[in-house]
Motif scaffolding. Structure first.
Motif, PDB file in Angstrom:
ATOM      1  N   THR A  92       0.952  -1.455   0.214  1.00  0.00           N
ATOM      2  CA  THR A  92      -0.080   0.130   0.027  1.00  0.00           C
ATOM      3  C   THR A  92       0.607   1.202  -0.215  1.00  0.00           C
ATOM      4  N   ALA A 113      -1.962   5.404   2.728  1.00  0.00           N
ATOM      5  CA  ALA A 113      -2.277   5.059   4.999  1.00  0.00           C
ATOM      6  C   ALA A 113      -3.809   5.083   4.447  1.00  0.00           C
ATOM      7  N   GLY A 114      -3.752   3.910   5.819  1.00  0.00           N
ATOM      8  CA  GLY A 114      -5.754   3.942   5.958  1.00  0.00           C
ATOM      9  C   GLY A 114      -5.361   2.397   6.702  1.00  0.00           C
ATOM     10  N   SER A 115      -6.759   1.617   7.026  1.00  0.00           N
ATOM     11  CA  SER A 115      -6.922   0.672   7.537  1.00  0.00           C
ATOM     12  C   SER A 115      -6.434  -0.651   7.334  1.00  0.00           C
ATOM     13  N   ILE A 116      -6.493  -0.860   5.374  1.00  0.00           N
ATOM     14  CA  ILE A 116      -5.280  -1.958   5.206  1.00  0.00           C
ATOM     15  C   ILE A 116      -4.007  -2.191   5.994  1.00  0.00           C
ATOM     16  N   ILE A 128      -4.398  -2.233   9.197  1.00  0.00           N
ATOM     17  CA  ILE A 128      -4.418  -3.325   9.994  1.00  0.00           C
ATOM     18  C   ILE A 128      -4.777  -4.073  10.491  1.00  0.00           C
ATOM     19  N   GLU A 129      -5.265  -4.699   8.992  1.00  0.00           N
ATOM     20  CA  GLU A 129      -6.187  -5.820   8.475  1.00  0.00           C
ATOM     21  C   GLU A 129      -5.385  -6.605   7.489  1.00  0.00           C
ATOM     22  N   SER A 180      -0.972   6.495   8.757  1.00  0.00           N
ATOM     23  CA  SER A 180      -1.142   5.322  10.073  1.00  0.00           C
ATOM     24  C   SER A 180       0.320   4.154   9.340  1.00  0.00           C
ATOM     25  N   SER A 235       1.933   1.591  12.116  1.00  0.00           N
ATOM     26  CA  SER A 235       1.565   0.827  12.213  1.00  0.00           C
ATOM     27  C   SER A 235       2.892  -0.726  12.139  1.00  0.00           C
TER      28      SER A 235
END
Length: 122
Positions: free
Chosen positions: A61, A64-67, A69-70, A85, A89
């Protein structure tokens, strides 16, 4: 990269960004220019990412984003850039690789490194 690892395939997941209509066309032109279409699959937007994630060897990626963490929750190593992020992370060299933004050569080398390093992908 496909010259170095001929079996590699990429899923480009998500829809094009609305405020960048030319970006998808540029990506498609680059794919055609380098004759790598057989290695690329555009999936479009997916709601089943938790189901797909375990089948991926790694996640890249450049935003940034929730990907991030997923992917980490699914045990997938992540290649990300030092923005937002992702930089907070990713434990560089442990849960993935953190690269400087805009260094596409480093992204390519990181993908190759992770594809060859089974321990880091485990």
């Amino acid at each position: 990269m496909v010259k170095k690892i001929s079996y590699v395939s990429f899923l480009i997941i998500g829809d094009p960004v609305e405020n960048q209509p030319g970006y998808a066309r540029e990506v498609q032109k680059d794919i055609e220019k380098h004759n790598i279409g057989e290695h690329i699959v555009f999936t479009g937007y997916r709601e089943d990412m938790p189901d797909i994630m375990p089948s991926l060897d790694l996640v890249v990626t450049l935003s940034a984003g929730s990907i991030v963490i997923e992917a980490m929750a699914a045990g997938r190593p992540v290649i990300g850039t030092d923005i937002g992020s992702a930089s907070e992370s990713i434990d560089n060299g442990v849960t993935g690789l953190l690269l400087h933004q805009d260094d596409i050569h480093a992204v390519s080398e990181a993908i190759i490194r992770l594809l060859h390093d089974r321990d880091m992908r485990a």
